[in-house]
Design a protein around this motif. Structure first.
Motif, PDB file in Angstrom:
ATOM      1  N   THR A  30      12.083  42.931   0.204  1.00  0.00           N
ATOM      2  CA  THR A  30      11.355  44.124  -0.195  1.00  0.00           C
ATOM      3  C   THR A  30      12.353  45.100  -0.811  1.00  0.00           C
ATOM      4  O   THR A  30      13.440  45.302  -0.269  1.00  0.00           O
ATOM      5  CB  THR A  30      10.647  44.792   1.001  1.00  0.00           C
ATOM      6  OG1 THR A  30       9.696  43.877   1.546  1.00  0.00           O
ATOM      7  CG2 THR A  30       9.926  46.066   0.580  1.00  0.00           C
ATOM      8  N   TRP A  31      11.971  45.675  -1.946  1.00  0.00           N
ATOM      9  CA  TRP A  31      12.789  46.657  -2.659  1.00  0.00           C
ATOM     10  C   TRP A  31      11.936  47.891  -2.873  1.00  0.00           C
ATOM     11  O   TRP A  31      10.746  47.798  -3.156  1.00  0.00           O
ATOM     12  CB  TRP A  31      13.228  46.062  -4.002  1.00  0.00           C
ATOM     13  CG  TRP A  31      13.919  47.011  -4.917  1.00  0.00           C
ATOM     14  CD1 TRP A  31      15.266  47.240  -4.976  1.00  0.00           C
ATOM     15  CD2 TRP A  31      13.332  47.842  -5.922  1.00  0.00           C
ATOM     16  NE1 TRP A  31      15.549  48.161  -5.955  1.00  0.00           N
ATOM     17  CE2 TRP A  31      14.367  48.552  -6.557  1.00  0.00           C
ATOM     18  CE3 TRP A  31      12.029  48.065  -6.356  1.00  0.00           C
ATOM     19  CZ2 TRP A  31      14.147  49.459  -7.590  1.00  0.00           C
ATOM     20  CZ3 TRP A  31      11.794  48.972  -7.378  1.00  0.00           C
ATOM     21  CH2 TRP A  31      12.855  49.656  -7.991  1.00  0.00           C
ATOM     22  N   SER A  33      11.703  51.724  -4.927  1.00  0.00           N
ATOM     23  CA  SER A  33      12.234  52.489  -6.047  1.00  0.00           C
ATOM     24  C   SER A  33      13.019  53.709  -5.589  1.00  0.00           C
ATOM     25  O   SER A  33      13.950  54.135  -6.260  1.00  0.00           O
ATOM     26  CB  SER A  33      11.097  52.937  -6.975  1.00  0.00           C
ATOM     27  OG  SER A  33      10.220  53.805  -6.301  1.00  0.00           O
ATOM     28  N   GLU A  36      16.424  51.968  -3.983  1.00  0.00           N
ATOM     29  CA  GLU A  36      16.913  50.796  -4.699  1.00  0.00           C
ATOM     30  C   GLU A  36      17.673  49.817  -3.800  1.00  0.00           C
ATOM     31  O   GLU A  36      18.564  49.108  -4.238  1.00  0.00           O
ATOM     32  CB  GLU A  36      17.770  51.214  -5.897  1.00  0.00           C
ATOM     33  CG  GLU A  36      16.961  52.003  -6.923  1.00  0.00           C
ATOM     34  CD  GLU A  36      17.703  52.266  -8.203  1.00  0.00           C
ATOM     35  OE1 GLU A  36      18.425  51.362  -8.658  1.00  0.00           O
ATOM     36  OE2 GLU A  36      17.549  53.374  -8.742  1.00  0.00           O
ATOM     37  N   GLU A  38      17.551  46.494  -1.367  1.00  0.00           N
ATOM     38  CA  GLU A  38      16.804  45.280  -1.043  1.00  0.00           C
ATOM     39  C   GLU A  38      17.014  44.978   0.432  1.00  0.00           C
ATOM     40  O   GLU A  38      18.139  45.043   0.928  1.00  0.00           O
ATOM     41  CB  GLU A  38      17.302  44.098  -1.874  1.00  0.00           C
ATOM     42  CG  GLU A  38      16.990  44.218  -3.337  1.00  0.00           C
ATOM     43  CD  GLU A  38      17.401  42.975  -4.117  1.00  0.00           C
ATOM     44  OE1 GLU A  38      18.189  42.158  -3.604  1.00  0.00           O
ATOM     45  OE2 GLU A  38      16.926  42.832  -5.249  1.00  0.00           O
ATOM     46  N   ARG A 102       8.813  38.378  -2.791  1.00  0.00           N
ATOM     47  CA  ARG A 102       9.422  39.676  -3.090  1.00  0.00           C
ATOM     48  C   ARG A 102       8.324  40.725  -3.267  1.00  0.00           C
ATOM     49  O   ARG A 102       7.297  40.456  -3.881  1.00  0.00           O
ATOM     50  CB  ARG A 102      10.258  39.581  -4.354  1.00  0.00           C
ATOM     51  CG  ARG A 102      10.988  40.841  -4.746  1.00  0.00           C
ATOM     52  CD  ARG A 102      11.867  40.595  -5.989  1.00  0.00           C
ATOM     53  NE  ARG A 102      12.535  41.790  -6.417  1.00  0.00           N
ATOM     54  CZ  ARG A 102      13.711  42.220  -5.974  1.00  0.00           C
ATOM     55  NH1 ARG A 102      14.355  41.532  -5.062  1.00  0.00           N
ATOM     56  NH2 ARG A 102      14.260  43.326  -6.439  1.00  0.00           N
ATOM     57  N   GLU A 104       8.163  44.712  -4.669  1.00  0.00           N
ATOM     58  CA  GLU A 104       8.861  45.830  -5.303  1.00  0.00           C
ATOM     59  C   GLU A 104       7.909  47.019  -5.251  1.00  0.00           C
ATOM     60  O   GLU A 104       6.880  47.025  -5.924  1.00  0.00           O
ATOM     61  CB  GLU A 104       9.224  45.492  -6.750  1.00  0.00           C
ATOM     62  CG  GLU A 104      10.186  44.329  -6.854  1.00  0.00           C
ATOM     63  CD  GLU A 104      10.382  43.836  -8.274  1.00  0.00           C
ATOM     64  OE1 GLU A 104       9.706  44.335  -9.202  1.00  0.00           O
ATOM     65  OE2 GLU A 104      11.205  42.925  -8.456  1.00  0.00           O
ATOM     66  N   TYR A 106       6.961  51.011  -5.710  1.00  0.00           N
ATOM     67  CA  TYR A 106       7.259  52.202  -6.493  1.00  0.00           C
ATOM     68  C   TYR A 106       6.473  53.377  -5.922  1.00  0.00           C
ATOM     69  O   TYR A 106       5.247  53.320  -5.864  1.00  0.00           O
ATOM     70  CB  TYR A 106       6.881  51.978  -7.961  1.00  0.00           C
ATOM     71  CG  TYR A 106       7.684  50.858  -8.580  1.00  0.00           C
ATOM     72  CD1 TYR A 106       8.856  51.134  -9.266  1.00  0.00           C
ATOM     73  CD2 TYR A 106       7.280  49.531  -8.450  1.00  0.00           C
ATOM     74  CE1 TYR A 106       9.622  50.104  -9.823  1.00  0.00           C
ATOM     75  CE2 TYR A 106       8.033  48.494  -8.997  1.00  0.00           C
ATOM     76  CZ  TYR A 106       9.201  48.793  -9.686  1.00  0.00           C
ATOM     77  OH  TYR A 106       9.951  47.783 -10.220  1.00  0.00           O
TER      78      TYR A 106
END
Length: 120
Positions: A30-31, A33, A36, A38, A102, A104, A106
Motif C-alpha cells: 500500500t502506498w 500520496s 509516499e 510503501e 498494490r 495506491e 490519493y
C-alpha cells in the motif's frame, strides 16, 4: 464495480480490520500520496486501520464508486473532539490472478490533518 474491487473496498471499510483470506497477494503493498511510503498491505494497512478506529470508532468509507482498477470514496468519522472527519480519496487497485497486489491511495493531507492530530 467488479467483484474484486468490491471485496477490496469492503475489506478496508470493515470495522473488524482483518483482511479476508486470499484477497491480498503475498507481499501486497500500500502506498499513500501524502507520505509516499510503501508498506505491506498485510499487516501494516490493517494495523493502521485498527489504530485509526481506536481513536475514531465510526471511521468508515462512504459514497464508494469503483470500477476496473480504481475506487473513489469519502472517509468519514467523528473525531475525539466531536468534529467530523471528511476526506475525499481515490485509490488505484492493482490486481493479478484475482488478488490485490498494490493499493495506491490519493488523499488531501489538509483534509486528513485533524485525523493526524488525533492520532498523535
Amino acid at each position: 464495480m467488479s467483484d474484486i474491487e468490491r471485496r477490496i473496498v469492503a475489506a478496508l471499510a470493515d470495522p473488524s480490520s482483518e483482511p479476508p483470506e486470499g484477497l491480498f497477494a503475498p507481499g501486497a503493498i500500500t502506498w499513500h500520496s501524502f507520505d509516499e511510503v510503501e508498506a505491506p498491505t498485510v499487516p501494516d494497512t490493517f494495523a493502521t486501520l485498527r489504530a485509526i478506529r481506536a481513536v475514531v470508532p465510526d471511521f468508515t468509507m462512504t459514497d464508494v464508486r469503483a470500477g476496473d482498477g480504481y475506487a473513489q470514496y469519502v472517509v468519514t468519522g467523528t473525531l475525539p473532539d466531536g468534529s467530523t472527519l471528511r476526506a475525499a480519496a481515490a485509490a488505484v487497485l492493482h490486481v493479478e490472478d484475482g488478488r490485490c497486489t498494490r493499493i495506491e491511495e490519493y488523499v488531501d493531507t489538509g483534509q486528513l490533518a485533524p485525523l493526524f492530530a488525533a492520532l498523535a
